[in-house]
Design an enzyme around this catalytic site. Structure first.
Site, PDB file in Angstrom:
ATOM      1  N   GLY A   9     -10.070  -4.693   6.769  1.00 59.13           N
ATOM      2  CA  GLY A   9     -10.535  -5.292   7.935  1.00 59.13           C
ATOM      3  C   GLY A   9     -11.268  -6.163   8.397  1.00 59.13           C
ATOM      4  CG  ASP A  57      -3.227  -3.452  -1.647  1.00 59.44           C
ATOM      5  OD1 ASP A  57      -4.072  -3.008  -2.455  1.00 59.44           O
ATOM      6  OD2 ASP A  57      -3.975  -3.985  -0.714  1.00 59.44           O
ATOM      7  CB  VAL A 116      -4.736 -11.794   2.654  1.00 58.29           C
ATOM      8  CG1 VAL A 116      -5.022 -12.677   4.237  1.00 58.29           C
ATOM      9  CG2 VAL A 116      -5.755 -12.868   2.299  1.00 58.29           C
ATOM     10  CG  ASN A 117      -3.013  -5.728   5.540  1.00 57.06           C
ATOM     11  OD1 ASN A 117      -1.521  -6.061   5.343  1.00 57.06           O
ATOM     12  ND2 ASN A 117      -2.946  -4.688   5.638  1.00 57.06           N
ATOM     13  CG  HIS A 120      -9.225  -5.351  -2.761  1.00 52.45           C
ATOM     14  ND1 HIS A 120      -8.764  -4.788  -2.638  1.00 52.45           N
ATOM     15  CD2 HIS A 120      -9.394  -5.730  -3.980  1.00 52.45           C
ATOM     16  CE1 HIS A 120      -7.415  -4.446  -3.623  1.00 52.45           C
ATOM     17  NE2 HIS A 120      -8.211  -4.815  -4.761  1.00 52.45           N
ATOM     18  CG  ASP A 158      -8.931   2.692  -5.095  1.00 48.16           C
ATOM     19  OD1 ASP A 158     -10.209   2.943  -5.859  1.00 48.16           O
ATOM     20  OD2 ASP A 158      -8.926   2.022  -4.442  1.00 48.16           O
ATOM     21  CB  SER A 195      -0.848   0.124   1.105  1.00 48.01           C
ATOM     22  OG  SER A 195      -0.355   0.140   2.633  1.00 48.01           O
TER      23      SER A 195
HETATM   24  P1  13P Z   1      -7.803  -7.099   4.511  1.00 44.91           P
HETATM   25  O1  13P Z   1      -6.411  -6.279   5.319  1.00 44.91           O
HETATM   26  O2  13P Z   1      -9.328  -6.512   5.201  1.00 44.91           O
HETATM   27  O3  13P Z   1      -7.146  -8.231   4.399  1.00 44.91           O
HETATM   28  O4  13P Z   1      -8.071  -6.276   3.070  1.00 44.91           O
HETATM   29  C1  13P Z   1      -6.996  -6.650   2.310  1.00 44.91           C
HETATM   30  C2  13P Z   1      -6.508  -5.908   1.059  1.00 44.91           C
HETATM   31  O5  13P Z   1      -7.331  -6.001   0.737  1.00 44.91           O
HETATM   32  C3  13P Z   1      -5.274  -4.885   0.756  1.00 44.91           C
HETATM   33  O6  13P Z   1      -5.685  -4.616  -0.657  1.00 44.91           O
END
Ligand code: 13P
Length: 287
Positions: free
Chosen positions: A178, A84, A230-231, A207, A105, A49
């Protein structure tokens, strides 16, 4: 092996599985994800990001680290280094820095601005051999301070953006960045189905992969999702493992305060999470 994401996503769409996009935050994250992808023979996308890029001292630093690490660890599986939720300016910075893939985006802009910027960036990205993701319909939740409620994408607008020649398309289908709230109604499969009808072979991106129930993820993949982001889940398991280590007093035993020891349980936890997701997405053994 650093590549763009176009080919791996085409293969995923054809083979009815998805490639995991895992956001990186530092060296430990990057190493854990790369080693797991190599062990499982899975293609992988490293997402950065704009906030994480800044945290890691800029996109040049990130690109240099990922390229060097890919080489030093002898990674043979396809790895894409992907911006991202990029802004227009951020996309240019990453192209210059040597990323292999970008996401523009434009979902917060009106559709005409989104179309114009996406069109321009598709031409440049493809000329230089990068892949490009576009977005229609805001993803809910908060990412780098931008809060969005999560609207569903309009399938007609998705078709317009897909026709610009992007390599992957993120479309809001009720997903949120999130942790999902208790009363979240779930993914809108009717909208996803309508988008896939309009966009054909286009690899779709889901996402907000954190906390979506496994059966919903699998169903989304059958309806054309070829990349799942996934983050937060990796951040949560990293924090939990690190907390346990400290609460058990292990940082006070011998040289337990050494960052190589202190950060090891968190790094192992990320490996476990990435493995679980790659198995769920069906990308194991596909590289
Ligand atoms: P999460 O943090 O909900 O897994 O989302 C990650 C994401 O979509 C990054 O672009």
């Amino acid at each position: 092996m650093l590549v763009n994401a176009a080919e791996m996503l085409k293969e995923a769409k054809k083979g009815h599985y998805a490639v995991g996009h895992f956001n990186i935050n530092n060296l430990e994250w990057t190493k854990s994800i790369l080693l797991t992808a190599e062990e499982l023979k899975s293609p992988v996308i490293l997402g950065v990001s704009e906030g994480a890029g800044k945290y890691m001292a800029g996109f040049d630093t990130v690109a240099a680290m990922v390229k060097a690490m890919d080489k030093s660890l002898g990674i043979t599986v396809p790895v894409a280094l992907h911006l991202d939720h990029g802004t227009y300016e951020g996309c240019y910075k990453c192209i210059k820095a040597g990323f292999t893939s970008i996401m523009y985006d434009g979902s917060h802009d009106d559709i005409e601005t989104n179309v114009n910027h996406t069109k321009e960036l598709v031409a440049i990205a493809h000329h230089l051999g990068l892949s490009i993701e576009a977005e229609v319909g805001g993803i809910g939740g908060e990412e780098d301070g931008v809060v969005s409620m999560g609207e569903c994408a309009d399938p007609e607008e998705c078709e317009r953006i897909a026709n610009l020649g992007v390599d992957m398309l993120a479309a809001g289908i009720g997903n949120i960045h999130g942790v999902y709230p208790e009363n979240w109604p779930g993914l809108r499969f009717d909208v996803l189905d309508a988008i896939q009808q309009k966009t054909g072979d286009m690899p779709l991106v889901l996402h907000g992969g954190t906390g979506i129930p496994d059966d919903m993820v699998k169903k989304a993949i059958t309806l054309g999702v070829s990349k799942v982001n996934v983050n937060t889940e990796c951040q949560l398991v990293f924090a939990e493992a690190t907390r346990k280590y400290i609460e058990a007093g292990k940082d006070k035993e011998g040289k337990g305060f050494d960052p190589r020891k202190l950060l090891a349980p968190g790094a192992e936890a990320i490996k476990g999470k990435v493995k679980e997701k790659m198995e769920l997405f069906g990308s194991v053994g596909k590289a």
